[in-house]
Design an enzyme around this catalytic site. Structure first.
Site, PDB file in Angstrom:
ATOM      1  N   LYS A  48    -101.106  39.839 -20.654  1.00 36.04           N
ATOM      2  CA  LYS A  48    -100.797  38.659 -21.486  1.00 36.04           C
ATOM      3  C   LYS A  48     -99.943  37.678 -20.682  1.00 36.04           C
ATOM      4  CE  LYS A  48     -98.888  37.555 -26.093  1.00 36.04           C
ATOM      5  NZ  LYS A  48     -98.278  38.138 -27.309  1.00 36.04           N
ATOM      6  N   SER A  62    -100.697  36.915 -31.659  1.00 43.28           N
ATOM      7  CA  SER A  62    -100.763  36.025 -30.527  1.00 43.28           C
ATOM      8  C   SER A  62    -101.456  36.630 -29.307  1.00 43.28           C
ATOM      9  CB  SER A  62     -99.361  35.588 -30.116  1.00 43.28           C
ATOM     10  OG  SER A  62     -98.583  36.698 -29.703  1.00 43.28           O
ATOM     11  N   SER A 112     -98.453  40.845 -33.349  1.00 44.92           N
ATOM     12  CA  SER A 112     -99.333  40.231 -32.353  1.00 44.92           C
ATOM     13  C   SER A 112    -100.120  41.185 -31.475  1.00 44.92           C
ATOM     14  CB  SER A 112     -98.537  39.295 -31.460  1.00 44.92           C
ATOM     15  OG  SER A 112     -98.372  38.084 -32.117  1.00 44.92           O
TER      16      SER A 112
HETATM   17  N1  GLN Z   1     -98.013  35.890 -36.049  1.00 47.26           N
HETATM   18  C1  GLN Z   1     -96.610  36.143 -35.949  1.00 47.26           C
HETATM   19  C2  GLN Z   1     -95.862  34.889 -35.614  1.00 47.26           C
HETATM   20  O1  GLN Z   1     -96.484  33.890 -35.448  1.00 47.26           O
HETATM   21  C3  GLN Z   1     -96.341  37.244 -34.991  1.00 47.26           C
HETATM   22  C4  GLN Z   1     -96.322  36.790 -33.599  1.00 47.26           C
HETATM   23  C5  GLN Z   1     -96.049  37.903 -32.637  1.00 47.26           C
HETATM   24  O2  GLN Z   1     -96.053  39.081 -33.018  1.00 47.26           O
HETATM   25  N2  GLN Z   1     -95.779  37.515 -31.405  1.00 47.26           N
HETATM   26  O3  GLN Z   1     -94.678  34.882 -35.519  1.00 47.26           O
END
Ligand code: GLN
Length: 491
Positions: free
Chosen positions: A77, A157, A181
């Site tokens: 990532k 994400s 995410s």
């Molecule tokens: N979708 C969540 C957010 O936007 C989680 C993001 C994540 O786990 N990095 O904060």
């Protein structure tokens, strides 16, 4: 060679000299090239990867392997700092950032001999559930509904990390999970995603979003692969004061899929009328399956579940607003010149951050500002303790908890609701786990009526990843989920 190769299979092919690391690396680089439409990679490190693969093959010939996983191609990532390789967090503000250091997690992968193919697209600074907040454009899910040609989100994400594994653009990948995410994109792409216990994996060198919630973890095709990659990346790191001093564990060798006598909690608060029929059915089928394999089902209550999302969306932006203050045009990334220092800051940050990131910074600074701090931030911290307490009480009665991973399957890229709160609802089943700091895994269970993967989530108490993996393996081995996306994207 068989496509849809998993980590353990790839290791065994190398061991039997049926392939080489260079050959494997070339296959995946070709797959990446042919999958431009999916937009999974921000940076492809082809030359470096081939060079590293050659060195791995030499080590193999000389019997000097770094580990039994030496030579396997991995995707990373674009949130992990990688020495001399561009690391952008999918943000314009870091679009020219080349770190002079390596994150501990990626260093652990290098030390095990893994071959990085490059940096995977993600939501900007890991803020999002669709991958649409990336400065580099959205990632497309390799899966399509059998009723429509519309492109679907891979989740976020770590959408690039999940899509790349599902589309065979790398054998395994690294993601990060602050509120879901890893698990939500795994659920949307038919892959396995594991969020470890907070402190199990070092956060050093990972671009920080919300430091009290962030954890790195594996996205893979199988539970065995998740065990193997977790084993590689986990361990104490003196450079991260929140990293646990626990001894390294051999998750792969200790895998044991028996669930006899294991108590599985079913939280009543996760039941909802809005849950799609197919997801509810998958959840019910999994309960029956575990029961017939010898587990005991126990109804439990996690009373503060519905408070988790608002709590998360105060704590995460608060920490993000503080963490992102460092991107000011002085030390990292791009700079937009101004008449004076303040103007330079303002211009750099206005141009460098996307809308979702700005929204989080605004919310974060608001809830931390004097006058609102007690009403929002302190209150959220108190509710966080209650959420943790719910889990503590549950784990006095049960070994693990079973829930759906997400309230829906993958949806159309074009159909994301305009209201960000609707998007935030994607995380309703995953955020309580981050707030409690405990581990959880999403595994593909079946496909819905549109032939899209449905993921289920298993949760255990802190540092009980072995138990988590064992139960997940029991489910995996019983259902034998073998669906793969049709490769429509190959050019
Ligand atoms: N979708 C969540 C957010 O936007 C989680 C993001 C994540 O786990 N990095 O904060």
């Amino acid at each position: 060679m068989k496509i849809n190769l998993n980590f353990i299979e790839a290791c065994s092919l190398l061991e039997k000299n049926e392939t080489t690391s260079v050959e494997l690396t070339k296959i995946y680089l070709k797959n990446i090239k042919e999958a431009k439409e999916l937009n999974c990679f921000n940076t492809i490190s082809a030359e470096q990867a081939l060079d590293d693969a050659e060195k791995s093959d030499i080590r193999r010939k000389q019997g000097k392997l770094k580990s039994r996983f030496d030579g396997i191609p991995i995707g990373v990532k674009d949130l992990f700092c990688t020495k001399n390789i561009k690391t952008t967090a999918s943000s314009k503000i870091l679009s020219n950032f080349i770190p002079s250091y390596e994150s501990t997690v990626t260093q652990n992968c290098i030390d095990a001999g893994l071959i990085s193919l490059g940096k995977l697209n993600c939501d900007e600074f890991a803020m999002g559930s669709t991958n649409k907040t990336s400065f580099y454009g959205p990632v497309t899910n390799p899966w399509k509904s059998n009723k429509s040609e519309a492109k679907l989100v891979p989740g976020g994400s770590s959408g690039g990390s999940a899509a790349a594994v599902a589309a065979d653009l790398c054998v395994v990948s690294l993601g990060t999970d602050t509120g879901g995410s890893i698990r939500q994109p795994a659920s949307f792409t038919g892959t396995v995603g594991l969020k470890p216990t907070y402190g199990r994996v070092s956060r050093w060198g990972i671009i920080a979003f919300a430091s009290s919630l962030d954890q790195a973890g594996p996205i893979t095709k199988t539970v065995e692969d998740a065990a193997a990659l977790l084993e590689i990346i986990a361990g104490h790191d003196p450079k991260d004061s929140t990293s646990s001093i626990k001894e390294k564990e051999s998750f792969l060798d200790n895998l044991n899929s028996s669930v006899k006598g294991i108590k599985i909690g079913i939280p009543k608060e996760f039941k909802s009328d809005g849950l799609p029929v197919s997801t509810q059915k998958a959840w019910d089928d999994c309960k029956k399956l575990l029961q017939s394999n010898g587990a005991e089902l126990i109804d439990i209550s996690l009373p503060h579940t519905m408070d988790a999302l608002p709590t998360y969306y105060i704590i995460a932006p608060a920490e993000a607003s503080s963490n992102l203050a460092r991107y000011d045009g002085v030390r990292f990334g791009i700079r937009e010149e101004g008449e004076n220092l303040i103007e330079m800051y303002e211009k750099t940050r206005s141009i460098g951050f996307g809308d979702e990131v700005k929204r989080r910074i605004l919310i974060g600074t608001y809830v931390l500002s004097s006058g609102y701090y007690d009403a929002y931030y302190i209150k959220a911290q108190k509710i966080r303790s209650l959420i943790k307490n719910d889990f503590n009480q549950a784990f006095e009665k049960v070994d693990a908890i079973l829930t759906p991973s997400t309230p829906s399957t993958a949806f159309e890229i074009e159909n994301e609701p305009n209201d960000p709160v609707q998007t935030y609802l994607n995380d309703v089943f995953t955020v309580p786990i981050n707030l409690a700091g405990i581990p959880a895994i999403s595994i593909p269970f079946t496909n819905d009526e549109n032939n899209l993967p449905i993921g289920l989530q298993l949760i255990t108490n802190s540092f009980e990843e072995q138990k988590l993996l064992n139960i997940a393996k029991n489910v995996q081995d019983t259902i034998n989920y073998k669906s793969v996306p049709k490769n429509w994207w190959k050019s």
